[in-house]
Write a protein that holds these residues in place. Sequence first.
Motif, PDB file in Angstrom:
ATOM      1  N   LYS A  74     -38.170 -25.685 -58.246  1.00  0.00           N
ATOM      2  CA  LYS A  74     -38.302 -26.982 -58.915  1.00  0.00           C
ATOM      3  C   LYS A  74     -38.951 -26.805 -60.287  1.00  0.00           C
ATOM      4  O   LYS A  74     -38.549 -27.441 -61.268  1.00  0.00           O
ATOM      5  N   ALA A  75     -39.956 -25.923 -60.359  1.00  0.00           N
ATOM      6  CA  ALA A  75     -40.611 -25.663 -61.644  1.00  0.00           C
ATOM      7  C   ALA A  75     -39.636 -25.022 -62.629  1.00  0.00           C
ATOM      8  O   ALA A  75     -39.644 -25.336 -63.831  1.00  0.00           O
ATOM      9  N   LEU A  76     -38.783 -24.125 -62.130  1.00  0.00           N
ATOM     10  CA  LEU A  76     -37.770 -23.494 -62.984  1.00  0.00           C
ATOM     11  C   LEU A  76     -36.808 -24.550 -63.531  1.00  0.00           C
ATOM     12  O   LEU A  76     -36.467 -24.546 -64.725  1.00  0.00           O
ATOM     13  N   PHE A  77     -36.387 -25.461 -62.663  1.00  0.00           N
ATOM     14  CA  PHE A  77     -35.462 -26.521 -63.080  1.00  0.00           C
ATOM     15  C   PHE A  77     -36.086 -27.378 -64.184  1.00  0.00           C
ATOM     16  O   PHE A  77     -35.464 -27.650 -65.213  1.00  0.00           O
ATOM     17  N   VAL A  78     -37.330 -27.793 -63.974  1.00  0.00           N
ATOM     18  CA  VAL A  78     -38.008 -28.630 -64.965  1.00  0.00           C
ATOM     19  C   VAL A  78     -38.189 -27.866 -66.280  1.00  0.00           C
ATOM     20  O   VAL A  78     -38.030 -28.429 -67.371  1.00  0.00           O
ATOM     21  N   ALA A  79     -38.500 -26.568 -66.191  1.00  0.00           N
ATOM     22  CA  ALA A  79     -38.654 -25.762 -67.404  1.00  0.00           C
ATOM     23  C   ALA A  79     -37.349 -25.714 -68.192  1.00  0.00           C
ATOM     24  O   ALA A  79     -37.351 -25.810 -69.429  1.00  0.00           O
ATOM     25  N   GLN A  80     -36.221 -25.586 -67.498  1.00  0.00           N
ATOM     26  CA  GLN A  80     -34.927 -25.573 -68.183  1.00  0.00           C
ATOM     27  C   GLN A  80     -34.641 -26.931 -68.837  1.00  0.00           C
ATOM     28  O   GLN A  80     -34.144 -26.996 -69.968  1.00  0.00           O
ATOM     29  N   ILE A  81     -34.954 -28.022 -68.140  1.00  0.00           N
ATOM     30  CA  ILE A  81     -34.728 -29.355 -68.695  1.00  0.00           C
ATOM     31  C   ILE A  81     -35.569 -29.562 -69.951  1.00  0.00           C
ATOM     32  O   ILE A  81     -35.089 -30.063 -70.976  1.00  0.00           O
ATOM     33  N   ASN A  82     -36.832 -29.171 -69.896  1.00  0.00           N
ATOM     34  CA  ASN A  82     -37.701 -29.311 -71.061  1.00  0.00           C
ATOM     35  C   ASN A  82     -37.214 -28.450 -72.224  1.00  0.00           C
ATOM     36  O   ASN A  82     -37.254 -28.869 -73.386  1.00  0.00           O
ATOM     37  N   PHE A  83     -36.751 -27.241 -71.918  1.00  0.00           N
ATOM     38  CA  PHE A  83     -36.221 -26.345 -72.948  1.00  0.00           C
ATOM     39  C   PHE A  83     -34.990 -26.960 -73.604  1.00  0.00           C
ATOM     40  O   PHE A  83     -34.845 -26.939 -74.834  1.00  0.00           O
ATOM     41  N   ALA A  84     -34.103 -27.546 -72.784  1.00  0.00           N
ATOM     42  CA  ALA A  84     -32.901 -28.183 -73.321  1.00  0.00           C
ATOM     43  C   ALA A  84     -33.247 -29.392 -74.174  1.00  0.00           C
ATOM     44  O   ALA A  84     -32.546 -29.710 -75.137  1.00  0.00           O
ATOM     45  N   GLY A  85     -34.349 -30.075 -73.834  1.00  0.00           N
ATOM     46  CA  GLY A  85     -34.766 -31.219 -74.626  1.00  0.00           C
ATOM     47  C   GLY A  85     -35.139 -30.850 -76.046  1.00  0.00           C
ATOM     48  O   GLY A  85     -35.051 -31.667 -76.956  1.00  0.00           O
ATOM     49  N   VAL A  86     -35.538 -29.596 -76.244  1.00  0.00           N
ATOM     50  CA  VAL A  86     -35.930 -29.119 -77.575  1.00  0.00           C
ATOM     51  C   VAL A  86     -34.783 -28.393 -78.270  1.00  0.00           C
ATOM     52  O   VAL A  86     -34.576 -28.544 -79.478  1.00  0.00           O
TER      53      VAL A  86
END
Length: 268
Positions: free
Chosen positions: A39-51
Amino acid sequence: MRWLSVVGGLCFSWAPPAMADGTPVECGSVDCEGVREMKALFVAQINFAGVTSRFSMDLAAVGFAPPACADGSRAPVPGPEWVAGCRFAYRVTAVTGYPDAPATFTATAQGAAGTAAAGVKLLISRPSWDKVVFTLERGGVRRFVGWDECLPAASFTCDAQLREGTQNIREIFIMERAFLQDKERYSSNLEELGFFPMGCTDGTRAAVPDSSWTGGCRFIYSVEVAGTAPAMTYIATARAISGPIAGTTMKINETGVLTITPVPGMCQ
């Protein structure tokens, strides 16, 4: 909590998806280490894509750093593209992105041999930007993992069960306000607004009664618009259709007033 994501010039918000009804919750098992970190990996990818407007094969680049065991040891990794946690190793297996294809990614976790996690495999995938699929396999048996798994007991209160609906209906309010500024009117077409709620982690969505509704996981959504510009009003509705809150209805109008009508005996 809600994250903002920008992919291919399209801006949308994302809230953690709900679990499918009936998904087992194993908060005390070794599997939870893998579930929590995926779940942490998924959120990290989403945050990265947001930038950056893209996902990445490089877990260090997205800021994913699973903790070691209490004694400082880590799981052995099968290759250089893997990142080690305590009893699991993690890697991104596939990424696609704009402009050639929709932005997607798939990641996997593998339990380390010689530990209680040996033979456990997890997979999390974002096949489209409004869908997530999350599975766990042990002993050749695969099941879907709910986003609610491996959370404290407080995560299963009525308020937590309602979170999908309250977050999404407030998102509709924000989108309607932005749409009014741009088009000088409100819209009853949720797709036109750009509202695409996340489904369940098994890839399913709530069934809708007709095309005026849009399904999330536990909730369905619709908007009714009245009047003509500039004197228009609307009421957005979110209705729970499964779980202990089934039948609960939320409504929000153009002034931002939110009302929640629970069903008798909800969560009792």
